[in-house]
Design a protein around this motif. Structure first.
Motif, PDB file in Angstrom:
ATOM      1  N   GLU A  60       0.823  -1.210   0.000  1.00  0.00           N
ATOM      2  CA  GLU A  60       0.000   0.000   0.000  1.00  0.00           C
ATOM      3  C   GLU A  60       0.856   1.259   0.000  1.00  0.00           C
ATOM      4  O   GLU A  60       0.500   2.262  -0.599  1.00  0.00           O
ATOM      5  CB  GLU A  60      -0.916  -0.008   1.228  1.00  0.00           C
ATOM      6  CG  GLU A  60      -1.805   1.199   1.345  1.00  0.00           C
ATOM      7  CD  GLU A  60      -2.664   1.144   2.602  1.00  0.00           C
ATOM      8  OE1 GLU A  60      -3.045   2.231   3.068  1.00  0.00           O
ATOM      9  OE2 GLU A  60      -2.938   0.050   3.116  1.00  0.00           O
ATOM     10  N   HIS A  61       1.993   1.204   0.670  1.00  0.00           N
ATOM     11  CA  HIS A  61       2.818   2.391   0.873  1.00  0.00           C
ATOM     12  C   HIS A  61       4.087   2.440   0.016  1.00  0.00           C
ATOM     13  O   HIS A  61       4.700   3.499  -0.086  1.00  0.00           O
ATOM     14  CB  HIS A  61       3.216   2.502   2.346  1.00  0.00           C
ATOM     15  CG  HIS A  61       2.045   2.532   3.270  1.00  0.00           C
ATOM     16  ND1 HIS A  61       1.204   3.613   3.369  1.00  0.00           N
ATOM     17  CD2 HIS A  61       1.552   1.587   4.104  1.00  0.00           C
ATOM     18  CE1 HIS A  61       0.253   3.346   4.247  1.00  0.00           C
ATOM     19  NE2 HIS A  61       0.443   2.131   4.690  1.00  0.00           N
ATOM     20  N   ALA A  62       4.477   1.305  -0.537  1.00  0.00           N
ATOM     21  CA  ALA A  62       5.750   1.264  -1.263  1.00  0.00           C
ATOM     22  C   ALA A  62       5.653   0.431  -2.542  1.00  0.00           C
ATOM     23  O   ALA A  62       6.630  -0.202  -2.939  1.00  0.00           O
ATOM     24  CB  ALA A  62       6.834   0.709  -0.341  1.00  0.00           C
ATOM     25  N   ALA A  63       4.507   0.442  -3.191  1.00  0.00           N
ATOM     26  CA  ALA A  63       4.307  -0.367  -4.397  1.00  0.00           C
ATOM     27  C   ALA A  63       5.362  -0.095  -5.475  1.00  0.00           C
ATOM     28  O   ALA A  63       5.908  -1.042  -6.048  1.00  0.00           O
ATOM     29  CB  ALA A  63       2.899  -0.174  -4.947  1.00  0.00           C
ATOM     30  N   PRO A  64       5.697   1.175  -5.764  1.00  0.00           N
ATOM     31  CA  PRO A  64       6.718   1.416  -6.794  1.00  0.00           C
ATOM     32  C   PRO A  64       8.073   0.801  -6.425  1.00  0.00           C
ATOM     33  O   PRO A  64       8.770   0.277  -7.284  1.00  0.00           O
ATOM     34  CB  PRO A  64       6.811   2.940  -6.871  1.00  0.00           C
ATOM     35  CG  PRO A  64       5.500   3.430  -6.356  1.00  0.00           C
ATOM     36  CD  PRO A  64       5.108   2.439  -5.292  1.00  0.00           C
ATOM     37  N   LEU A  65       8.401   0.836  -5.161  1.00  0.00           N
ATOM     38  CA  LEU A  65       9.662   0.265  -4.698  1.00  0.00           C
ATOM     39  C   LEU A  65       9.660  -1.252  -4.886  1.00  0.00           C
ATOM     40  O   LEU A  65      10.623  -1.823  -5.402  1.00  0.00           O
ATOM     41  CB  LEU A  65       9.864   0.622  -3.222  1.00  0.00           C
ATOM     42  CG  LEU A  65      11.221   0.372  -2.606  1.00  0.00           C
ATOM     43  CD1 LEU A  65      12.301   1.149  -3.343  1.00  0.00           C
ATOM     44  CD2 LEU A  65      11.190   0.773  -1.144  1.00  0.00           C
ATOM     45  N   LEU A  66       8.572  -1.906  -4.505  1.00  0.00           N
ATOM     46  CA  LEU A  66       8.482  -3.360  -4.648  1.00  0.00           C
ATOM     47  C   LEU A  66       8.538  -3.764  -6.116  1.00  0.00           C
ATOM     48  O   LEU A  66       9.163  -4.765  -6.469  1.00  0.00           O
ATOM     49  CB  LEU A  66       7.207  -3.887  -3.992  1.00  0.00           C
ATOM     50  CG  LEU A  66       7.078  -3.643  -2.492  1.00  0.00           C
ATOM     51  CD1 LEU A  66       5.773  -4.216  -1.976  1.00  0.00           C
ATOM     52  CD2 LEU A  66       8.262  -4.211  -1.742  1.00  0.00           C
ATOM     53  N   GLU A  67       7.913  -2.965  -6.965  1.00  0.00           N
ATOM     54  CA  GLU A  67       7.945  -3.238  -8.399  1.00  0.00           C
ATOM     55  C   GLU A  67       9.362  -3.059  -8.941  1.00  0.00           C
ATOM     56  O   GLU A  67       9.852  -3.892  -9.715  1.00  0.00           O
ATOM     57  CB  GLU A  67       6.972  -2.319  -9.136  1.00  0.00           C
ATOM     58  CG  GLU A  67       6.847  -2.634 -10.600  1.00  0.00           C
ATOM     59  CD  GLU A  67       5.812  -1.772 -11.287  1.00  0.00           C
ATOM     60  OE1 GLU A  67       6.027  -1.468 -12.472  1.00  0.00           O
ATOM     61  OE2 GLU A  67       4.801  -1.394 -10.656  1.00  0.00           O
ATOM     62  N   GLU A  68      10.012  -1.986  -8.539  1.00  0.00           N
ATOM     63  CA  GLU A  68      11.386  -1.725  -8.980  1.00  0.00           C
ATOM     64  C   GLU A  68      12.307  -2.871  -8.572  1.00  0.00           C
ATOM     65  O   GLU A  68      13.193  -3.281  -9.326  1.00  0.00           O
ATOM     66  CB  GLU A  68      11.875  -0.412  -8.351  1.00  0.00           C
ATOM     67  CG  GLU A  68      13.315  -0.077  -8.646  1.00  0.00           C
ATOM     68  CD  GLU A  68      13.782   1.146  -7.865  1.00  0.00           C
ATOM     69  OE1 GLU A  68      14.965   1.152  -7.473  1.00  0.00           O
ATOM     70  OE2 GLU A  68      12.989   2.071  -7.637  1.00  0.00           O
ATOM     71  N   TRP A  69      12.116  -3.386  -7.377  1.00  0.00           N
ATOM     72  CA  TRP A  69      12.945  -4.476  -6.864  1.00  0.00           C
ATOM     73  C   TRP A  69      12.629  -5.813  -7.517  1.00  0.00           C
ATOM     74  O   TRP A  69      13.414  -6.736  -7.441  1.00  0.00           O
ATOM     75  CB  TRP A  69      12.753  -4.627  -5.368  1.00  0.00           C
ATOM     76  CG  TRP A  69      13.294  -3.519  -4.538  1.00  0.00           C
ATOM     77  CD1 TRP A  69      14.021  -2.435  -4.944  1.00  0.00           C
ATOM     78  CD2 TRP A  69      13.149  -3.380  -3.133  1.00  0.00           C
ATOM     79  NE1 TRP A  69      14.329  -1.634  -3.870  1.00  0.00           N
ATOM     80  CE2 TRP A  69      13.803  -2.190  -2.745  1.00  0.00           C
ATOM     81  CE3 TRP A  69      12.523  -4.134  -2.153  1.00  0.00           C
ATOM     82  CZ2 TRP A  69      13.862  -1.764  -1.423  1.00  0.00           C
ATOM     83  CZ3 TRP A  69      12.569  -3.715  -0.833  1.00  0.00           C
ATOM     84  CH2 TRP A  69      13.241  -2.532  -0.478  1.00  0.00           C
ATOM     85  N   GLY A  70      11.441  -5.930  -8.090  1.00  0.00           N
ATOM     86  CA  GLY A  70      11.029  -7.224  -8.624  1.00  0.00           C
ATOM     87  C   GLY A  70      10.631  -8.191  -7.528  1.00  0.00           C
ATOM     88  O   GLY A  70      10.746  -9.409  -7.684  1.00  0.00           O
TER      89      GLY A  70
END
Length: 96
Positions: A60-70
């Motif tokens: 919810e709070h860090a979706a772009p980060l999780l996506e960037e990390w794979g």
């Protein structure tokens, strides 16, 4: 709700890769005002690698980060061997 996981190889760990992930997650955690159940954990692997485990609320709070990390969805991890890198220590109570 799914947890997320990212595996770092022993070579990545030896090169210091864990710290940039911790720092980036910490910045997202702070920006989200420290939600109680947002957390980043690490577990050492037998081959010298590290498994990073990210709590469901983090999406919810860090979706772009999780996506960037794979980071990939996974089951809730067992507590054994987990080290809390970012988050509130009470997070482990929610995992029981």
């Amino acid at each position: 709700m799914d947890w997320f996981r990212l595996i770092l190889t022993s070579e990545e760990v030896a090169a210091g890769a864990v710290e940039p992930y911790r720092e980036a997650f910490s910045a997202a955690f702070t920006a989200a005002r420290g939600p109680r159940t947002m957390a980043l954990f690490a577990r050492e692997l037998d081959d010298g690698g590290v498994e990073l485990l990210i709590s469901p609320e983090s999406a919810e709070h860090a979706a772009p980060l999780l996506e960037e990390w794979g980071a990939l969805p996974c089951e809730r991890p067992a507590l054994l061997g987990l080290e809390l890198l970012v988050g509130h220590t009470e997070m482990t109570y929610y995992m029981i």
